[in-house]
Write an enzyme that holds these catalytic residues in place. Structure first.
Site, PDB file in Angstrom:
ATOM      1  N   ARG A  62       0.742  -1.085   0.009  1.00 42.87           N
ATOM      2  CA  ARG A  62      -0.078  -0.127   0.167  1.00 42.87           C
ATOM      3  C   ARG A  62       0.817   1.346  -0.034  1.00 42.87           C
ATOM      4  O   ARG A  62       1.799   1.324   0.728  1.00 42.87           O
ATOM      5  CB  ARG A  62      -0.683   0.011   1.168  1.00 42.87           C
ATOM      6  N   GLU A 122      -2.721   7.582  -5.236  1.00 48.12           N
ATOM      7  CA  GLU A 122      -2.705   6.932  -6.241  1.00 48.12           C
ATOM      8  C   GLU A 122      -4.023   7.126  -7.224  1.00 48.12           C
ATOM      9  O   GLU A 122      -5.234   6.985  -6.634  1.00 48.12           O
ATOM     10  CB  GLU A 122      -2.874   5.391  -5.893  1.00 48.12           C
ATOM     11  N   HIS A 170      -0.242  -0.209 -10.464  1.00 52.48           N
ATOM     12  CA  HIS A 170      -0.945  -1.090  -9.611  1.00 52.48           C
ATOM     13  C   HIS A 170      -1.305  -2.502 -10.412  1.00 52.48           C
ATOM     14  O   HIS A 170      -2.485  -2.726 -10.388  1.00 52.48           O
ATOM     15  CB  HIS A 170      -2.205  -0.190  -8.974  1.00 52.48           C
TER      16      HIS A 170
END
Length: 323
Positions: free
Chosen positions: A234, A262, A281
């Protein structure tokens, strides 16, 4: 009933997997709802016993639970169930499982690849070859190689344990930081020691209040010169401005599949730093990897119906330290 974004249904549950599920339970193989007030769901909730969920499933709130009095199991075909499962689910004693273990597999594969490529110096060598358009055959790059590299794993999570299993095949020296768990044969060391002594540091801790900015400015400064930081967990585990400052010096490098925020703003310096390798991601399940999670859920459904213990059951107390 399937409760998820309809676009994900055929990806998570390809036709052979849906046929397998249809053979086990009474379910509409082509219906996935992302709203429980959907008229197509209303007639099903009263008799609903098993809910198969995924990305896009709304929270299982009190109104839903009141409308589904016979619900006894929630099988989540994704990783974290935190956005979906409410206190009412636990109070009702409803069984919950997730495909987090299946989703950890591609993350571990991505991480292992990046550890080995980083240790080999591939990212910098790629850039130098691309810039020079030539190289000297057999010229030794003295600072690269994976023999004896020390790799620090932060977090013995599902992914962290899978990464350790995959890296054990190689001539690396592994160490671990996790205040709650250990892995046999891997020394569990203080975080500061891991950061100061590892050539490559890979993050696999969950995002909790305790781990927010786990790698702050002080701890990032502990990384040895030439170290590589890999984050597939994360983005909030790392203080982004502090990381940018360290990377700007050129002292360390980073492989970042997740960031905070993000996605990054378009003017983020991370896009332009030569010692940063960014991916959008993608370490978790994508493409044909999604079907692995659906298959795990089909396996769990069969165990549930035959009275066998679930392999991937989630319990409420575990969520305190889960992703």
């Amino acid at each position: 009933m399937y409760a998820m974004s309809p676009v994900h249904l055929p990806l998570l549950f390809p036709t052979p997997v849906r046929r397998r599920i249809t053979a086990l339970v009474d379910i509409d193989a082509d219906l996935a709802v992302d709203r429980f007030d959907d008229p197509r769901a209303a007639d099903r909730l009263r008799d609903l016993e098993v809910l198969i969920t995924g990305w896009g499933c709304p929270p299982l709130d009190d109104a839903f639970l009141a409308a589904a009095p016979r619900l006894r199991a929630v099988l989540h075909a994704a990783g974290s169930i935190k956005p979906h499962v409410t206190d009412g689910v636990w109070e009702r004693g409803i069984t919950v499982c997730s495909a987090a273990e299946a989703n950890a597999t591609p993350v571990a594969e991505y991480t292992t690849a990046m550890v080995l490529l980083a240790g080999k110096g591939v990212f910098a060598l790629h850039d130098s070859y691309h810039a020079a358009r030539t190289f000297t055959v057999a010229q030794i790059a003295p600072s690269v190689g994976n023999f004896g590299r020390r790799v620090g794993i932060v977090g013995a999570s599902r992914t962290g344990r899978q990464v350790i299993r995959l890296l054990r095949r190689h001539d690396l020296r592994l160490c671990l930081y996790d205040p709650y768990a250990t892995v046999s044969g891997v020394p569990n060391v203080p975080l500061e020691e891991l950061l100061a002594t590892s050539d490559i540091v890979s993050l696999h801790a969950p995002a909790t209040p305790e781990t927010h900015h786990l790698l702050d400015r002080r701890r990032l400064a502990l990384l040895r010169d030439g170290a590589v930081l890999i984050n597939t967990a994360r983005g909030v585990l790392v203080d982004t401005p502090a990381l940018v400052d360290e990377l700007t010096t050129g002292r360390i490098s980073a492989v970042l599949d997740v960031t905070d925020p993000e996605p990054l703003p378009a003017d983020s310096p991370l896009f332009d730093l030569p010692n940063v390798f960014l991916t959008p991601h993608v370490a978790g399940s994508h493409g044909n990897e999604l079907a692995r999670m659906g298959s795990h859920i089909a396996d769990e459904l069969e165990r549930l119906l035959t009275g066998r213990p679930l392999r991937y059951q989630v319990r409420q107390h575990e969520l305190l330290r889960a992703a």
